[in-house]
Design an enzyme around this catalytic site. Structure first.
Site, PDB file in Angstrom:
ATOM      1  CB  SER A   1      -0.937  -0.032   1.212  1.00 38.75           C
ATOM      2  OG  SER A   1      -1.780   1.093   1.225  1.00 38.75           O
TER       3      SER A   1
ATOM      4  CG  HIS B   1      -4.957  -0.054  -0.677  1.00 40.15           C
ATOM      5  ND1 HIS B   1      -4.712   0.117   0.665  1.00 40.15           N
ATOM      6  CD2 HIS B   1      -5.536  -1.268  -0.790  1.00 40.15           C
ATOM      7  CE1 HIS B   1      -5.140  -0.927   1.328  1.00 40.15           C
ATOM      8  NE2 HIS B   1      -5.631  -1.787   0.458  1.00 40.15           N
TER       9      HIS B   1
ATOM     10  CG  ASP C   1      -6.421  -4.785   2.123  1.00 40.68           C
ATOM     11  OD1 ASP C   1      -6.982  -5.879   2.327  1.00 40.68           O
ATOM     12  OD2 ASP C   1      -6.391  -4.241   1.006  1.00 40.68           O
TER      13      ASP C   1
END
Length: 911
Positions: free
Chosen positions: A66, A93, A185
């Site tokens: 990310s 992301h 995540d």
């Protein structure tokens, strides 16, 4: 202590020979080398094609990153050899509205081909694939599939989504990697990989630019190996170099291998106090081989010695065997069935003001226990009165660390993917680390360490949830646990199993409520003579009595003999059945009413009933199950030995005593023969009809119609009440929407922050590249010592070289000003007009122009073309030709002087 922390230390000596990447400067084996003849010592060999799942046979590595992940990805991919034999899928992301340039940036860091994923793209080894923006990524049989995101922007968890898909597709060959990133995540996806016996590699949080995702994976106990990003490829290759032959069955092992496994069980029992000898052999094999692969150990005997020398590895293997993988509301359809249908029925059957008891063995970190508590709370809030009952849930597990996490009730933010937003806002409190279960729910659950196969169980339960525990236990242990669960439950108690579990042959103990959802109801079994085995007797023990000893027989007294005589000769014949009609007990002589059916023995009342009774008994039996009152059949004609006689049959569902609750008692009594009718509700033998009988039939028909009308009115009223209840519930949801929206907005902001961080990293890399390119161009232009001026299509100054300022009075602040407003040394009043002509005709122009100080320049005017072949201005170059002009002038003067001398010296022309 989370798994994987010890992997940061140096592996044992045997691991060094297998090519492990050490941390103390040891010589590293080439990453693309293959160690010859390094096969594990497990004797159960299975052909390679049996080990391959549909799709690919080479490893697929899922990488989640990310914010700050670009740097980590470049370090990771820079250490991957060109012929690694693996494929890499990168999930980040990304801003859904931003065109990603990740492929271009990553291609600079590796020689492997990098491509953005297209729908239905087949994965090839030695390739790198990058998720596109605004898409979820999945894998099926070696093909990548793109899906439209279902979650709103800010709530998406693309890494979890892909990791779960990867675990389902690659099973125990799945590999997950977590690099730098914010949030959590990937944690739930790593749980799925661990459940399938895959392996997890995590970047060392100390080396990560953002340590949120790596720390979340480590805190959850999911990391197998923790190392800097640049070292992870070598650790993955080292793990894959250890060949694996997984035992798919429980065939007997050779003595030496059986002995090695038993030694592992002994080491585990000595250090942890728990015996794993009755766990399913294939599960134990997979977990042991995985640990051997991580440490590059090829012989099981060597691993036994390694366990003895490293207590920390024993603890990690213990946690591996526990397989503490769970989630909130796992199998949502099954939980919905439990909440909508079966739990309300169970609650309605319990006395008002009572305490409902539940047990969740093998609760891991508590998600399923809290799920049950939430469901209980929702049902009780909908009931009227809502405070008439309370509940208590006991949740137990072997792992004390998991119990401590369950007691804290703190879970990562990505549980929002498994929980309805209304529940998330109602029963959870958002914190910095994620979500904490609300106090009202935590107070209803009691967590305690317990070994279900060694410690005493909980009893007098209304519901028992044992999901995905039995599948890891040997069949003989399952056969002992299910009767124990039957003993623990109250009458009509509910057993909730996992999607891959069943009750097996114990159909006399449990009846299915919903086979698809794996919900079962406890049955009474008064005729069961086998004693229930408790955990203390699960394992073989020495006999406590001398062989051949017998239990003293009970001598019946006079009362027992008299009761038996009365029941046999004077009491009416009766049978006790379950709700399916299977006979459990027979009292008195029933030969006149029942007879064994031909063929295979079948003790069902509907099969054994004599001719004339079977049809009418079926309807009455079902009516008795629905109603609490007894159902009577009068003057039922049955045939016995060629003759016909009437029988009265009474059928009643028992409510007391508690041991017989739910069973059905059927009593047979001889009835005096009726000359006019054979049974109630059937026509008389004669053709004439009694007027009184006709009147009774009319009244009966009217009563039936009134009853039907009443039922329809009641149904309408129930629907109206249900509609009103739904409206009230909708109003309640609207009142909660503000809080949910605020929570969602915060999550969206966090996710968008991560997306912006990713975009910022990409743009920063692009800016650095453009800066280098600009520097190169500047040095190139300066080295040519040529004055160059760039004008846009409106003849405004865009850019110029330093040499140009010596001709036209330009300073850096003049960018954007019209060139006609700037003083110039050139005697070139038509400069602007010539530039416009070039823009109009796109024709190159070149002129020699003088300057005020005597200098001369060659001015070239060319159209400015972009990479897209568009004209966006002109480029002017000024080449100093003063020296050439001076030489030309000198030459002309010299020529003129020579011509003059020649004219002076020439003789005068004669006239």
């Amino acid at each position: 202590m989370a798994p994987g922390k010890n992997d940061k230390a140096d592996p044992p000596a045997v691991a060094d020979n297998a090519g492990t990447v050490g941390r103390q400067g040891r010589k590293q084996r080439p990453t693309n080398a293959r160690k010859p003849e390094t096969r594990p010592e497990f004797p159960i060999e299975i052909p390679e094609h049996d080990l391959r799942l549909p799709g690919t046979h080479f490893p697929i590595v899922g990488i989640g990153a990310s914010a700050g992940g670009l740097e980590a990805l470049e370090l990771f991919l820079g250490s991957v050899p060109e012929k690694s034999g693996m494929a890499f899928v990168i999930v980040q992301h990304l801003d859904p509205t931003h065109k990603g340039v990740m492929v271009e940036l990553l291609q600079r860091a590796t020689t492997l081909p990098v491509a953005q994923v297209r729908d239905q793209m087949r994965i090839e080894e030695n390739h790198i694939y990058v998720i596109p923006p605004n898409r979820d990524l999945s894998i099926l049989h070696g093909f990548l599939h793109l899906l439209e995101p279902t979650a709103p922007r800010g709530l998406r968890l693309p890494i979890d989504f892909f990791f779960r898909s990867l675990a389902d597709d690659m099973q125990d060959r799945s590999i997950g990697v977590i690099l730098s990133g914010m949030g959590s995540d990937g944690t739930l996806g790593l749980r799925a990989i661990k459940e399938k016996a895959g392996v997890v590699f995590v970047q060392d949080p100390i080396t990560a630019k953002f340590d949120g995702m790596p720390r979340s994976a480590i805190d959850a106990g999911l990391a197998d190996i923790i190392a800097p990003a640049a070292e992870l490829p070598g650790r993955i290759i080292g793990y894959l170099m250890h060949p694996s032959r997984i035992a798919k069955n429980d065939r007997p092992l050779e003595d030496k291998y059986q002995s090695a496994l038993e030694k592992i069980f002994i080491v585990l029992r000595m250090q942890t106090g728990h015996d794993f000898s009755l766990y399913k052999k294939s599960t134990v094999y997979r977990r042991i081989e995985r640990r051997m692969g991580i440490h590059q150990i090829d012989r099981i005997a060597t691993y036994v010695r390694y366990l003895q020398e490293n207590p920390q590895e024993t603890e990690l293997l213990f946690k591996e065997l526990l397989i503490g993988v769970t989630s909130f509301f796992r199998d949502p359809a099954a939980w919905e069935k439990l909440q909508q249908t079966h739990l309300p029925t169970l609650l309605a059957s319990r006395p008002t003001g009572g305490l409902l008891r539940a047990w969740v063995p093998g609760c891991a970190t508590g998600e399923e226990a809290y799920s049950l508590a939430i469901v209980f709370r929702e049902i009780l809030e909908q009931a009227r009165p809502s405070n008439s009952r309370s509940f208590q849930i006991f949740a137990t597990d072997l792992d004390k660390d998991a119990i401590d996490k369950a007691r804290a009730g703190v879970y990562p933010a990505n549980i929002a993917a498994d929980i309805d937003p209304a529940r998330l806002g109602r029963f959870f409190v958002q914190e910095e680390r994620g979500y904490r279960v609300s106090k009202e729910i935590r107070e209803t659950v009691v967590f305690a360490p317990q070994n279900v196969i060694m410690d005493p169980p909980f009893t007098k339960l209304d519901i028992l949830i044992c999901r995905n525990l039995l599948i890891y236990l040997a069949p003989e242990l399952q056969q002992k646990l299910l009767p124990l669960f039957h003993y623990c439950l109250n009458a009509d108690g509910c057993l909730f199993l996992g999607s891959a579990e069943t009750i097996g042959a114990f159909t006399d103990l449990f009846a299915p409520l919903d086979l698809k959802a794996r919900l079962y109801r406890r049955l009474g079994s008064p005729l069961k003579t086998e004693a229930v085995e408790f955990p203390s007797s699960f394992f073989p023990r020495a006999p406590s009595e001398p062989v051949g000893s017998k239990t003293p027989r009970h001598t019946p007294n006079l009362q027992d003999l008299a009761d038996e005589l009365i029941l046999t000769h004077y009491a009416p014949a009766a049978v006790l059945t379950n709700d399916k009609g299977d006979i459990l007990y027979i009292s008195g002589r029933t030969g006149k009413y029942l007879e064994p059916a031909a063929g295979k023995a079948n003790w069902n009342i509907f099969v054994m009933g004599r001719e004339g009774m079977r049809y009418e008994m079926g309807g009455a039996f079902q009516k008795a199950l629905r109603e609490k009152a007894a159902v009577r059949l009068q003057h039922v004609p049955i045939k016995t030995n060629g003759s016909t006689h009437d029988v009265d049959v009474t059928i009643q569902r028992l409510q007391e005593p508690e041991a017989l609750r739910g069973m059905v008692l059927i009593v047979f009594t001889d009835a005096p023969p009726s000359p006019t009718t054979k049974a109630l509700g059937r026509r008389p033998v004669s053709s004439g009809r009694n007027p009184r009988w006709a009147a009774l039939e009319v009244e009966l028909q009217q009563a039936r119609e009134e009853l039907q009308t009443t039922r329809e009115e009641m149904q309408t009223s129930q629907e109206e009440l249900k509609s009103a209840n739904e409206e009230l519930q909708s109003t309640n949801e609207e009142l909660q929407s503000t809080n949910e929206e605020l929570t969602t907005s915060k999550e969206e902001m966090q996710s968008m922050n991560e997306e912006l961080q990713t975009v910022n990293n990409e743009l920063q890399a692009k800016v650095e590249e453009l800066s280098r390119t600009s520097s190169d161009m500047k040095n190139l232009l300066d080295s040519t010592d040529i004055a160059i001026l760039f004008l846009d299509d409106k003849l405004n100054v865009r850019r110029f070289t330093s040499r140009t300022s010596q001709i036209i009075k330009l300073i850096p602040g003049d960018a954007g000003r019209p060139v006609t407003d700037i003083a110039s040394d050139l005697l070139y009043p038509d400069l602007a007009e010539d530039a416009r002509e070039t823009l109009r005709t796109l024709v190159f122009q070149e002129k020699q122009i003088a300057a005020r100080d005597g200098r001369w320049f060659t001015v070239r005017i060319l159209p400015y073309r972009t990479l897209e072949n568009r004209i966006e201005g002109v480029v002017l170059t000024f080449s100093d030709i003063t020296i050439a002009k001076n030489l030309e002038t000198a030459l002309r003067m010299t020529q003129a002087e020579l011509e003059k001398r020649l004219l002076d010296q020439a003789p005068p022309r004669r006239m």
